[in-house]
Enzyme design. Sequence first.
Site, PDB file in Angstrom:
ATOM      1  N   ASP A   1     -11.746 -17.721 -19.858  1.00  0.00           N
ATOM      2  CA  ASP A   1     -11.324 -16.481 -20.519  1.00  0.00           C
ATOM      3  C   ASP A   1     -12.525 -15.565 -20.788  1.00  0.00           C
ATOM      4  O   ASP A   1     -12.710 -15.069 -21.905  1.00  0.00           O
ATOM      5  CB  ASP A   1     -10.608 -16.775 -21.839  1.00  0.00           C
ATOM      6  CG  ASP A   1      -9.577 -17.876 -21.715  1.00  0.00           C
ATOM      7  OD1 ASP A   1      -8.886 -17.915 -20.688  1.00  0.00           O
ATOM      8  OD2 ASP A   1      -9.463 -18.688 -22.652  1.00  0.00           O
TER       9      ASP A   1
ATOM     10  N   GLU B   1       0.039 -13.087 -19.738  1.00  0.00           N
ATOM     11  CA  GLU B   1      -0.951 -13.229 -20.805  1.00  0.00           C
ATOM     12  C   GLU B   1      -2.282 -12.668 -20.320  1.00  0.00           C
ATOM     13  O   GLU B   1      -2.404 -12.195 -19.186  1.00  0.00           O
ATOM     14  CB  GLU B   1      -1.111 -14.703 -21.204  1.00  0.00           C
ATOM     15  CG  GLU B   1      -1.656 -15.581 -20.092  1.00  0.00           C
ATOM     16  CD  GLU B   1      -1.802 -17.046 -20.483  1.00  0.00           C
ATOM     17  OE1 GLU B   1      -1.214 -17.463 -21.499  1.00  0.00           O
ATOM     18  OE2 GLU B   1      -2.501 -17.789 -19.754  1.00  0.00           O
TER      19      GLU B   1
END
Length: 321
Positions: free
Chosen positions: A19, A201
Amino acid sequence: MKMLKETEYNKPWIGQRADPYVMRAADGKYYFTASVPAYDRIILRRADTLVGLADAPERTIWEKHESGPMSKHVWAPELHYLDGGWYIYFAAGMQEDIWAIRPYVLHCMGQNPMEDKWEECGAMQCADEDEFSFRAFSLDATVFENKGKHYMVWAEKVGVGRQISNLYIAEMESPTKLKTVQVLLVTPDYDWERVGFWVAEGSAVLKHDGRIFLTYSASATGACYCVGMMTASEEDDLLDPLSWRKSRKPVLGTDVEKGIYGPGHNSFVKSEDGMKDIMVFHARQYEEIVGDPLYDPNRHAMLLTVEWEADGMPHFEFGKN
């Protein structure tokens, strides 16, 4: 058994950092943060160049609590400079309910995010009249500016049985509170968004020639993980779902030949000369994962240079850096 395929395309930029989020400050310094394999802290790096971030000293600026809110699954931090201050947005659960994931905010008490103390602002707050936002599994908040307004986009699960992770957007009132009620922006309605789980997401925003491109990640976190995209005009009402157009196919996905599996959860940043848009993403070097992909530590941060087509659309191709 994990099958590692090393190629010229899949060499990690920063190893075991999922991420990945990179931003360039007003003074030209680059900052890097990401999820760490233990999901127990928030780290920060700073360097004069993107290349320099790879070997830059890493500071832990916050660690999880022992119990209660913010004590488990510390995920996907992002660093933003808003209203004259530094803020970090991240998601976390709690030891007593590990999937009670919610978005939280940290604020730097000075102007040096690497050295000054950080304070907890608590959970991100929704608008007063909003009955829905952040009530369920919510994560991956990102912030962007357009026409003097700041917007937040985040993922939140809805439904019963097989829960669905949608993307929502709202205007911000302050760095810690939303001004408007959530608007549904993306729901996983294509087959490539529904592998393993129905997921949208990890959004990121890229601006170019009057258009806003919002990428997001879809499906489960293994080799099926991929990147979709929404497009809008900077002149449009960004809180109107009809202002956004969704790409029919993913814009980035697994490339077996190049040994890149499950690319996703990206961010964007400008090159040192300001001429190139760089996509920062995570991916693995192998397909076979033992156990839950969420706890496999080998999602590495990687880079590619965004190419621009004649029609003004971005093109993402491994090896362009």
